[in-house]
Design an enzyme around this catalytic site. Structure first.
Site, PDB file in Angstrom:
ATOM      1  N   ASN A  23       0.868  -1.195   0.000  1.00  0.00           N
ATOM      2  CA  ASN A  23       0.000   0.000   0.000  1.00  0.00           C
ATOM      3  C   ASN A  23       0.895   1.232   0.000  1.00  0.00           C
ATOM      4  O   ASN A  23       2.116   1.120   0.141  1.00  0.00           O
ATOM      5  CB  ASN A  23      -0.951  -0.021   1.201  1.00  0.00           C
ATOM      6  CG  ASN A  23      -0.202  -0.151   2.507  1.00  0.00           C
ATOM      7  OD1 ASN A  23       0.644   0.686   2.840  1.00  0.00           O
ATOM      8  ND2 ASN A  23      -0.463  -1.217   3.248  1.00  0.00           N
ATOM      9  N   ASP A  33       0.927  -8.809   1.625  1.00  0.00           N
ATOM     10  CA  ASP A  33       1.875  -7.880   2.249  1.00  0.00           C
ATOM     11  C   ASP A  33       2.258  -8.379   3.648  1.00  0.00           C
ATOM     12  O   ASP A  33       3.460  -8.454   3.997  1.00  0.00           O
ATOM     13  CB  ASP A  33       1.205  -6.500   2.322  1.00  0.00           C
ATOM     14  CG  ASP A  33       2.146  -5.358   2.627  1.00  0.00           C
ATOM     15  OD1 ASP A  33       3.370  -5.558   2.634  1.00  0.00           O
ATOM     16  OD2 ASP A  33       1.643  -4.242   2.860  1.00  0.00           O
TER      17      ASP A  33
END
Ligand code: ADP
Length: 163
Positions: A23, A33
């Site tokens: 992000n 992530d």
């Protein structure tokens, strides 16, 4: 460049670089992530802080160490967040184009990709696959192997059917 699909976890791929669907803050998150930061350990976050003090723009890519993972590098890309109104498809194709450019800067010859934006960021899965494959096919690069890593059987079947 060869494009292949495997079903599995991107954090265990034995490739030169793994791509992370990050992000804009570039300080870790959920989904792939979170898995990448957990598997690679704290060196990844330390590199993110050092190299990306202001984070990254949507559609852009940048690299860090892969820490404890078998890969040498993580190439972080920031996919468009449809839930935040980022609906421009060019932002998604840009992630794959920029990831290959960064791979070329690094000299990475094998790169594993997740389906960027197809999770929490809400991009329709079929179009996320098509955007990935058409961009990988159209981009000139020194990368020899692009491996799409499908997280689960249905994603695998979908990617395989479009390859
Ligand atoms: P985004 O916020 O860009 O949508 P997500 O991490 O929520 O990112 O999801 C992106 C894609 O990554 C989804 O298709 C999700 O199923 C997949 N994914 C999640 N964890 C892993 C993993 N460990 N390895 C490979 N793909 C993963």
């Amino acid at each position: 460049m060869d494009i292949e699909v495997v079903e599995g976890d991107i954090t265990t791929q034995e490739v030169d670089a793994v791509v992370n669907a990050a992000n804009r803050r570039m300080r870790g998150g959920g989904g792939v992530d979170g898995a990448i930061h957990a598997a690679g350990g704290p060196d990844i976050l330390a590199d993110c802080v050092r190299r990306f003090p202001d984070g990254l723009a949507t559609g852009d890519a940048g690299w860090t160490t892969a820490g404890l993972m078998p890969a040498r590098w993580v190439i972080h890309v920031v996919g468009p967040n449809r839930h935040a109104g980022e609906t421009d498809r060019n932002l998604l194709t840009s992630c794959y184009r920029r990831a290959l450019e960064v791979a070329d800067e690094l000299g990475a010859r094998s790169v594993a990709f997740p389906l960027v934006s197809a999770g929490v960021y809400g991009w329709p899965q079929e179009d996320a696959v098509d955007a990935a494959l058409e961009t990988l096919r159209a981009t000139a690069t020194q990368v020899e192997l692009a491996r799409m890593v499908a997280f689960g059987r249905s994603a695998y079947e979908l990617i395989a059917s479009r390859l």
